[in-house]
Scaffold this active site. Sequence first.
Site, mmCIF file in Angstrom:
data_model
loop_
_atom_site.group_PDB
_atom_site.id
_atom_site.type_symbol
_atom_site.label_atom_id
_atom_site.label_comp_id
_atom_site.label_asym_id
_atom_site.label_seq_id
_atom_site.Cartn_x
_atom_site.Cartn_y
_atom_site.Cartn_z
ATOM 1 N N LYS A 52 10.936 -1.562 39.614
ATOM 2 C CA LYS A 52 10.776 -2.399 38.423
ATOM 3 C C LYS A 52 12.142 -2.754 37.843
ATOM 4 O O LYS A 52 13.044 -1.907 37.776
ATOM 5 C CB LYS A 52 9.931 -1.645 37.397
ATOM 6 C CG LYS A 52 9.558 -2.421 36.155
ATOM 7 C CD LYS A 52 8.606 -1.575 35.298
ATOM 8 C CE LYS A 52 8.280 -2.214 33.982
ATOM 9 N NZ LYS A 52 7.360 -1.380 33.174
ATOM 10 N N SER B 105 3.878 -3.892 31.161
ATOM 11 C CA SER B 105 5.091 -4.563 31.573
ATOM 12 C C SER B 105 5.392 -4.454 33.066
ATOM 13 O O SER B 105 6.337 -5.075 33.548
ATOM 14 C CB SER B 105 6.285 -4.006 30.786
ATOM 15 O OG SER B 105 6.476 -2.626 31.043
ATOM 16 N N SER C 288 1.987 0.291 30.106
ATOM 17 C CA SER C 288 2.594 -0.654 31.053
ATOM 18 C C SER C 288 2.341 -0.364 32.523
ATOM 19 O O SER C 288 2.680 -1.191 33.375
ATOM 20 C CB SER C 288 4.107 -0.732 30.810
ATOM 21 O OG SER C 288 4.361 -1.313 29.558
#
Length: 495
Positions: A105, A180, A204
């Site tokens: 990520k 996210s 997230s």
Amino acid sequence: MSMTRRRFVESCAIGTAMATMASSCVRIDQARATDLAELDAVETASRIRSGEISAEEAVEAAINRAWRLDESLNAIATKTFGRAREAVKNGAGGGPFAGVPSFVKDLDDVVGVPTGFGSRAFPFYRGNEQTPLTDAFLGLGVVSLGKSTTPEFGLSATTEPIATGPTRNPWDTNRSAGGSSGGAAALVASGVVPIAHASDGGGSIRIPASCCGNVGLKVSRGRNPPARPEAGAISISVHGVQSRTVRDTAVAAAAMALPAETSGLKPLDLVTGPSDRRLRIALLTEGVKDRPIDPVVVEETKQTAMLCAELGHDVSPISPPFDPSLEDDFTLYWAAYADSVVSAWDDVFPVPPNGFAFEPFTLGLSEFYRANVGIFDEAVERLQSTPAVFDALFEDYDLVLSPVVAAPPPPIGRLGGRRDYATLRERLLTYVQFTALYNITGAPAISLPLSMSPDGLPIGAMFGAGMGDETTLLELAFELEEAAPWADRRPRLFG
């Protein structure tokens, strides 16, 4: 990550258990599948270890899928394909997922790779060191193909930053992939890679898992090695993975877990299947402050409760176990993180923070924090008292079942980065009513892709447990995966 003798023994034990797991069926008969996109990480690693395929083949096939699908998904922030090819030239290395292609990520540093944070604010940033958490993830043996997209600084529940544009849901490209960890979720759901790094500071991991039809486990606070320090007194963020199967998530969770003597939590051994134990499950479908919940989400959550009851578990409805003001306290804490990012800009650049560098929501959260900094300490004290209240719930129940989010995946733009602060804040608070409780308390929770909306969009069910009890979550997840399998479902964009 350096491999101590103990870690080597542990990884060998996990590898042995994985070989057994790889021989079992997950509905799609992975042992017979010929399309590498269909394979989960356990099966991919098993074939690499056996020599049936090479790590180079697995990585090259994933790169080809990435080139083909990401034009529609927009889920890759930075491609490091050449670096990945170089990494597997001399063999797959160690770790339970040795040779399996993956992504990191884009909130976390990988040495030699840019970190964009989903923002325009720090365009030339490259970290010169990795956190123990990044080392632990890469220590699984995965081969990183690059960075997956994220909203600006991970602050939103959708991945639609101005910097990189919207990441699209492989089930319907007009819909959000969540956030996210939206890029990670889209890349896994679409079959580009079987597993990808993710993090969760307010939902997230679980939110994009729900949006994209993946499995998403938020582990307990302290379960994994530390990532970067956070603003404030409570560590709300943990790291994990997006995957399509419970066994992939179980292997990653066990392999990344710190020893019990370090974490202070109950040991997390590798969970390989369901338990015979019947559970007391609390059913929560009421929103916060009378905020609306889509009737489809409520109905599908109740259907999941009925499935649990049919399997012999005791399910009882409950009201929200926390004070509604908790939302206000968490919002202020959330805003403190945004302000720390804006303050970092002040330390680096001679011009004030502005809309050319930051999105309206980031600036709005920073302003909200600065306007309310006088009550911040009181808010933190209330947040710190919440775990004790939540722990009391688990004297009567083993797990809590609730929606993950209050609606199916929203249309692109509804929660996007160009929205004004006031509108976006209200929409986000309505959408993410259920997930933040587990970040505040530190307790674990998992999103499972048990339902689909009438128009063909995934709807996750969230189960939460008491602190340190990931084992019970994973055992039930295995049971539900067998009882209501999702492995045959494939989004429109796949493979």
